[in-house]
Structure formats: structure tokens, C-alpha cells
Design an enzyme around this catalytic site. Structure first.
Site, mmCIF file in Angstrom:
data_model
loop_
_atom_site.group_PDB
_atom_site.id
_atom_site.type_symbol
_atom_site.label_atom_id
_atom_site.label_comp_id
_atom_site.label_asym_id
_atom_site.label_seq_id
_atom_site.Cartn_x
_atom_site.Cartn_y
_atom_site.Cartn_z
ATOM 1 N N CYS A 73 -42.302 -22.002 -16.758
ATOM 2 C CA CYS A 73 -41.782 -20.728 -16.238
ATOM 3 C C CYS A 73 -42.851 -19.631 -16.224
ATOM 4 O O CYS A 73 -43.308 -19.210 -15.179
ATOM 5 C CB CYS A 73 -40.551 -20.269 -17.017
ATOM 6 N N CYS A 94 -24.285 11.921 -41.619
ATOM 7 C CA CYS A 94 -23.376 10.812 -41.915
ATOM 8 C C CYS A 94 -23.772 10.043 -43.171
ATOM 9 O O CYS A 94 -22.922 9.381 -43.771
ATOM 10 C CB CYS A 94 -23.224 9.897 -40.709
ATOM 11 N N CYS A 123 -35.974 -13.272 -19.623
ATOM 12 C CA CYS A 123 -36.983 -13.615 -18.613
ATOM 13 C C CYS A 123 -36.512 -13.165 -17.240
ATOM 14 O O CYS A 123 -35.392 -13.455 -16.837
ATOM 15 C CB CYS A 123 -37.249 -15.114 -18.633
ATOM 16 N N ASN A 178 -26.480 1.253 -30.741
ATOM 17 C CA ASN A 178 -27.854 1.110 -31.225
ATOM 18 C C ASN A 178 -28.341 -0.317 -30.993
ATOM 19 O O ASN A 178 -27.561 -1.264 -31.001
ATOM 20 C CB ASN A 178 -27.935 1.460 -32.714
ATOM 21 N N CYS A 190 -42.588 -15.707 -20.543
ATOM 22 C CA CYS A 190 -41.597 -16.719 -20.927
ATOM 23 C C CYS A 190 -42.259 -18.022 -21.383
ATOM 24 O O CYS A 190 -43.199 -18.502 -20.755
ATOM 25 C CB CYS A 190 -40.699 -16.985 -19.726
ATOM 26 N N HIS A 200 -25.300 -2.017 -26.052
ATOM 27 C CA HIS A 200 -26.499 -1.712 -25.262
ATOM 28 C C HIS A 200 -27.630 -2.704 -25.497
ATOM 29 O O HIS A 200 -28.785 -2.394 -25.207
ATOM 30 C CB HIS A 200 -26.960 -0.269 -25.525
ATOM 31 N N ASN A 249 -20.467 13.810 -37.266
ATOM 32 C CA ASN A 249 -21.641 14.221 -36.497
ATOM 33 C C ASN A 249 -22.137 15.545 -37.067
ATOM 34 O O ASN A 249 -21.344 16.363 -37.540
ATOM 35 C CB ASN A 249 -21.253 14.387 -35.004
#
Ligand code: BJW
Ligand code: ZN
Length: 271
Positions: free
Chosen positions: A181, A262, A135, A110, A176, A127, A244
Site C-alpha cells: 500500500c 472541574c 490510510c 477529546n 501505510c 471525535h 465549567n
């Protein structure tokens, strides 16, 4: 195929009482308990698209405004979502174990920071993170909890299938701040086809090799390489327990499967 499921909570509790180092692998089902939609299934759609179609580098390069609207929606949703009883059970367990010289690590797919907000200290995000940007020009990674992230995304990102694309000019999307930049920013998350951060993966490997109990909570276990984490632990002969609402392709490889939400099963298992 008949899956012989072991849902013996007393047996799990006995193993849990002896465990020294627990690895908890989590997925979108944990955040579903906070009202954050899961990735797959009916609730996984935003407008007419599936997350799998939006969370790709190709989609971002073709439709940066659309993808930023999608992430704007999810940032606002999760900023306002409370950690659930499942997040809290994991965080409270870590705190309790650490007072006993034992440990627990969360390995999460997550990106919503709900584990950290519930009080989990040792969290590996495989992830990426919804509240970090990267950037595309200079590579700078920044923490960013601004709401909205930039003026042009104010009020944008409605999930309504009839909502029109905002078609925000690229120059008005998040940019950015680094001196000189002004590159286009993207969410610092791992999209399909992208490799996971090797430093994070090295830490994950170490946890998978050293844990003596593993929980796999609220993940469909279809996305690689995370789908292999639980089976890798099970292959060492270490007990793995899946929590699950449904069975998954990995269920037969695990010692335990606890069906149900859960937020109901974890507080009992980890009390
Ligand atoms: C409840 C509940 C409740 C509900 N209580 N439970 C090997 C074989 C085949 C393919 C590949 C492979 N290696 C790589 C690939 C390609 C690809 C992949 O895996 N594709 C598969 C779909 C086939 N993998 C990659 O591209 C990865 N990169 C990589 O490996 O690089 C090297 C490489 C590249 C290309 C080719 C080969 C090698 C990167 C994957 C990145 C995934 N990114 C996303 C998006 C993140 C950003 C964002 O969210 O915007 O991560 S995709 C999405 O899925 C997200 C999630 O973290 C991830 C996992 O989803 P999760 O958490 O399992 O959610 P759901 O919705 O699927 O499941 C929820 C579960 O909860 C369900 O089971 C419910 O039953 C349950 N549930 N309510 C308990 N209350
Ligand atoms: Zn930059």
C-alpha cells in the site's frame, strides 16, 4: 440576559445518589486540568494558527506536513500528560457505581485517551483518537503510539509562532504498512465538515436516551452535533449538570451549573 444558575450541590448529590445510569459528556476543559491546551481561546493556538484552521481536510490536503507537525506536537504533549483529578473522579465513580449494579458512560469529544488512562472503561470517542491513523489509500485504521510517529517528525512540531514549517516531503510523512500500500496516513480524528462515525453515534444516542442523570463537563458546546447531546437529554426532563469555569450558550437549558475548575468541582460532586 440574567441566567438564573442553580449551583445547589446538596440537591445534585441527592439526585446523584438515586441515579442508575449516568452519562458524562466531556470536552477540552477536562484535559486542561492535565496541562493540555483547550481548543478555543488564547491557549488554543499552535504557531499562528487556530485549531479550527488546522483541523480540516482542506488544510491537510494543502499542507500535510504542517498538519502532521501539529499532531506530532499534540501526541507528544498528551503522551507525557498525567490524567487529572477530574479524569480520576469520573473513572473512580464508574468503578464504584459498577460494584453497585449502576453504570456510567463517558461520551468524550477529546481525542487524547486521558479518560482511558485514568481508568474509565466505558468511553465513547465522538471525535476520534490522536493515537489512531487511517490510510488515505486503503482505509486501514491502526492504533499507533509511536514517538515520534516517523523519523522525519523527530523534534518537529514546535508551537513557537516563529518556528518554520518543516515542509517534510509527503513520501517521508507517516505511510501505510499494509502489504503493497504505502498510502499516506492521516490522524483518525474527525475534522470540521466531516461526519461523525455512525456506529459511535448510534451508541451515543442509546446512552442519551437511557441515562437518568447527565453531566456536561469542560466543553464550550459550540461544535455540532456534540453541542446538542446535553440539551437532548434535558429535553427528556432528565437533570443535566454543567461543570465549567464559564457559562455557555447551553447553560440556561440545564438544571445545574457548577462554576469553577472541574478538577475541584467533580471530585466533590462524584465522591
Ligand atoms: C474548563 C476548564 C476547567 C476550561 N474546568 N471547564 C449545525 C450548526 C452549525 C454548524 C454545524 C452544524 N452541524 C455541523 C456544523 C459544522 C461544524 C460545527 O459545529 N461548527 C461550529 C463551530 C459552528 N461541525 C462539524 O463539522 C462536525 N461534522 C458534522 O456535523 O458533519 C455533518 C455536517 C458537516 C458540515 C455541515 C453540516 C453537517 C464535525 C466536528 C468535528 C470537530 N472536530 C474537532 C477537532 C478534532 C480533532 C482535533 O482536536 O485535532 O474537535 S474541533 C474541536 O472542537 C475538537 C473538540 O472536540 C471540539 C469541541 O471543543 P471543546 O471540547 O468544547 O473545547 P473548547 O476549547 O471549545 O472549550 C473548552 C471549554 O472548557 C470552555 O467552555 C472552557 O470554559 C472550559 N474550561 N478549563 C472546567 N479547568
Ligand atoms: Zn493503506
Amino acid at each position: 440576559q440574567i441566567i438564573r444558575k442553580n449551583s445547589d450541590m446538596a440537591e445534585f448529590r441527592e439526585i446523584f445518589s438515586q441515579a442508575r445510569h449516568i452519562a458524562v459528556i466531556t470536552g477540552a476543559g477536562v484535559s486542561a486540568e492535565s496541562g493540555v491546551p483547550t481548543i478555543r481561546g488564547a491557549e488554543g493556538r499552535w504557531r499562528s494558527w487556530k485549531t479550527q484552521d488546522l483541523a480540516t481536510p482542506e488544510c491537510f490536503s494543502r499542507h500535510p506536513s504542517r498538519v502532521w507537525e501539529f499532531y506530532q506536537y499534540r501526541r507528544e504533549l498528551t503522551l507525557n500528560a498525567p490524567p487529572s483529578a477530574a479524569h480520576r473522579a469520573i473513572a473512580e465513580c464508574e468503578a464504584r457505581l459498577s460494584r453497585q449494579g449502576r453504570s456510567l458512560v463517558v461520551i468524550t469529544q477529546n481525542i487524547d485517551e486521558l479518560h482511558q488512562r485514568a481508568g474509565s472503561r466505558h468511553v465513547l470517542e465522538v471525535h476520534g483518537n490522536l493515537f489512531q491513523t487511517r490510510c488515505l489509500s486503503c482505509g486501514d485504521v491502526e492504533i499507533n503510539h509511536k514517538s515520534p510517529i516517523c523519523p522525519s517528525l523527530e523534534g518537529k512540531g514546535s508551537p513557537d509562532p516563529h518556528a518554520p514549517d518543516a515542509l517534510i516531503p509527503v513520501k517521508d510523512l507517516p505511510r501505510c504498512d499494509e502489504k503493497g500500500c504505502d498510502g499516506l496516513l492521516r490522524p483518525h480524528v474527525i475534522w470540521f465538515g466531516e461526519t461523525l462515525d455512525s456506529q459511535v453515534l448510534t451508541k451515543v444516542e442509546k446512552e442519551l436516551e437511557t441515562c437518568d442523570l447527565c453531566l456536561v463537563v469542560g466543553t464550550s458546546s459550540v461544535v455540532y452535533p456534540a453541542a446538542m447531546f446535553g440539551p437532548q437529554v434535558a429535553a427528556r426532563g432528565v437533570p443535566v449538570a454543567e461543570f465549567n469555569t464559564k457559562t455557555t450558550a447551553n447553560t440556561p437549558r440545564f438544571k445545574f451549573h457548577f462554576p469553577g475548575r472541574c478538577a475541584e468541582t467533580l471530585p466533590v460532586a462524584l465522591a
